[in-house]
Design an enzyme around this catalytic site. Structure first.
Site, PDB file in Angstrom:
ATOM      1  N   SER A  83     -15.095 -23.340  51.016  1.00 48.78           N
ATOM      2  CA  SER A  83     -15.968 -22.857  49.953  1.00 48.78           C
ATOM      3  C   SER A  83     -17.184 -23.758  49.777  1.00 48.78           C
ATOM      4  CB  SER A  83     -15.196 -22.809  48.636  1.00 48.78           C
ATOM      5  OG  SER A  83     -16.060 -22.557  47.533  1.00 48.78           O
ATOM      6  N   TYR A 107     -22.347 -19.434  48.752  1.00 50.30           N
ATOM      7  CA  TYR A 107     -22.887 -18.855  47.525  1.00 50.30           C
ATOM      8  C   TYR A 107     -24.403 -19.002  47.583  1.00 50.30           C
ATOM      9  CZ  TYR A 107     -18.328 -18.692  45.178  1.00 50.30           C
ATOM     10  OH  TYR A 107     -17.041 -18.400  44.816  1.00 50.30           O
ATOM     11  N   THR A 121     -20.499 -14.575  50.017  1.00 46.54           N
ATOM     12  CA  THR A 121     -19.901 -13.951  48.837  1.00 46.54           C
ATOM     13  C   THR A 121     -20.983 -13.256  48.017  1.00 46.54           C
ATOM     14  OG1 THR A 121     -18.080 -15.515  48.742  1.00 46.54           O
ATOM     15  CG2 THR A 121     -18.622 -14.378  46.706  1.00 46.54           C
ATOM     16  N   LYS A 132     -18.352 -10.757  51.718  1.00 46.46           N
ATOM     17  CA  LYS A 132     -17.177 -10.757  50.843  1.00 46.46           C
ATOM     18  C   LYS A 132     -17.526 -10.199  49.473  1.00 46.46           C
ATOM     19  CE  LYS A 132     -13.652 -14.002  49.100  1.00 46.46           C
ATOM     20  NZ  LYS A 132     -13.870 -13.945  47.637  1.00 46.46           N
ATOM     21  N   HIS A 176     -12.745 -10.628  44.073  1.00 46.89           N
ATOM     22  CA  HIS A 176     -12.761 -12.055  43.737  1.00 46.89           C
ATOM     23  C   HIS A 176     -11.465 -12.467  43.038  1.00 46.89           C
ATOM     24  CE1 HIS A 176     -15.898 -15.241  44.039  1.00 46.89           C
ATOM     25  NE2 HIS A 176     -15.038 -15.902  43.300  1.00 46.89           N
TER      26      HIS A 176
END
Length: 382
Positions: free
Chosen positions: A107, A131, A157, A253, A277
């Site tokens: 992440s 992100y 994402t 995603k 999520h």
């Protein structure tokens, strides 16, 4: 040590060993948590067809995800603050995934940095989740860092332009590292294994951000920066820009709607993940397993379709595969193992899920994951 036979055993152990704010961060959803619960419970409503007198020898769960060989159609999902479930958590999970032969996804909001994970896993290729922040210069450098580390896929994402409200995080005063309040100190004193691990590592903040963003050199400024930096203006034009900048395999995603699935195809992405999520954004949204079949029907011939949300067993993986998912992702399940037993716990999670997948596939009359389809499911339950 208790006998561990399933993911629930590890969840119970993790709850005992991980400080409340970090356990709650992993094991919660937004608002009423209805979607969080549905992700798991809707799997249980789907029933399997048992077949008998079928040759069960020479079984194989091996397949591919975005062209990469995997021991089973499972990847470790990107989860923030993984290194707060257990010291150096991202490194340990990546090592476990490497041993088992499945992808690990790091992440953006990890505790261990891209470079940490690459170095500690012998530069074994892993996936990186991005992100999108308003600071595009930072995003460009982050993508370049993932390239330099040899990441073999980028997972973008799309469903966190703004943050869903998670009541437990607010009540616990979630932060990394945790604020030294009386309540937190008293709770951490009851988690000696966790505390000793944290004393033995230097990794306590967001490794991909600290020291890489101007003006973010300490935890006081980090929380303010992240609150301001998630970009609510994210759009499909940004997806095309990121794809061009990245130049490699791109996975999108957060797709829950057929219209968005068509847009994902048009963007040129290599795969999409049907995901809400983990029920942490829009409470009241459809569970991922219920959204999956319509998206597979709409775009499954044009793009690789994956899914995450609610997977707690190998049977869940098999059901998702039967409904058209080329691959699946485990988030909470691996976090339970990590929090409970560190790297050995993640090893145990993968072992459990693989064994359940393998045996259930055989009971349903199949010896190869590639032959599994809706025929293994009882009509009217999916």
């Amino acid at each position: 040590m208790p006998v561990i036979t399933n993911i629930e055993d590890l969840r119970v152990l993790a709850q005992k060993r991980v400080p409340r704010m970090f356990y709650d961060y992993a094991d919660s959803g937004s608002w009423t948590e209805s979607t969080y619960r549905a992700n798991e419970s809707d799997f249980q409503k789907i029933k399997l067809r048992q077949r008998v007198a079928v040759n069960m020898e020479n079984r194989s769960t091996a397949t591919t995800m975005v062209g990469q060989k995997v021991a089973m159609p499972v990847a470790i999902a990107p989860t923030g603050l993984t290194g707060m479930q257990h010291a150096d958590g991202e490194i340990l999970a990546a090592k476990s995934a490497k041993k088992f032969g499945i992808p690990f996804t790091l992440s953006t909001m990890s505790i261990c940095s891209i470079e940490d994970v690459a170095q500690e896993t012998g530069n074994h290729p892993f996936w990186f989740q991005l992100y999108v922040m308003k600071d595009r210069d930072y995003i460009e450098r982050l993508i370049d860092r993932a390239k330099a580390a040899g990441c073999s896929a980028l997972v973008l994402t799309l469903d966190l332009q703004i943050l869903g409200q998670r009541h437990k995080d607010l009540k616990n005063g979630l932060s990394a590292p945790p604020k030294l309040t009386v309540a937190n100190i008293l709770n951490m004193m009851t988690k000696p294994r966790w505390g000793l691990g944290m004393l033995g590592t230097k990794r306590h903040g967001f490794g991909n951000i600290i020291g890489h963003v101007k003006g973010v050199e300490n935890m006081g400024s980090l929380s303010e920066w992240t609150a301001k930096q998630f970009d609510p203006g994210l759009n499909w034009g940004d997806v095309e820009w990121i794809k061009k900048r990245w130049g490699g395999k791109l996975i999108l995603k957060g797709i829950q709607d057929v219209e968005d699935a068509h847009l994902a195809v048009n963007s040129g992405a290599d795969a999409l993940i049907v995901s809400n999520h983990g029920g942490r954004q829009l409470d009241g949204a459809e569970s991922s397993i219920r959204a999956l079949p319509q998206i597979v029907e709409a775009v499954g011939q044009q793009i690789e379709v994956h899914m995450d949300g609610g997977i707690r067993s190998g049977q869940d993986v098999l059901k998702a595969r039967a409904l058209g998912a080329q691959g699946t992702y485990i988030g909470r399940a691996f976090l339970y193992g990590l929090g409970a037993m560190g790297e050995a716990g993640v090893d145990k999670v993968l072992e459990i899920i693989h064994k359940e997948l393998d045996l259930t596939m055989a009971f349903c009359g199949h010896t190869n994951i590639h032959t599994v389809d809706k025929g293994i499911l009882l009509p009217g339950t999916f």
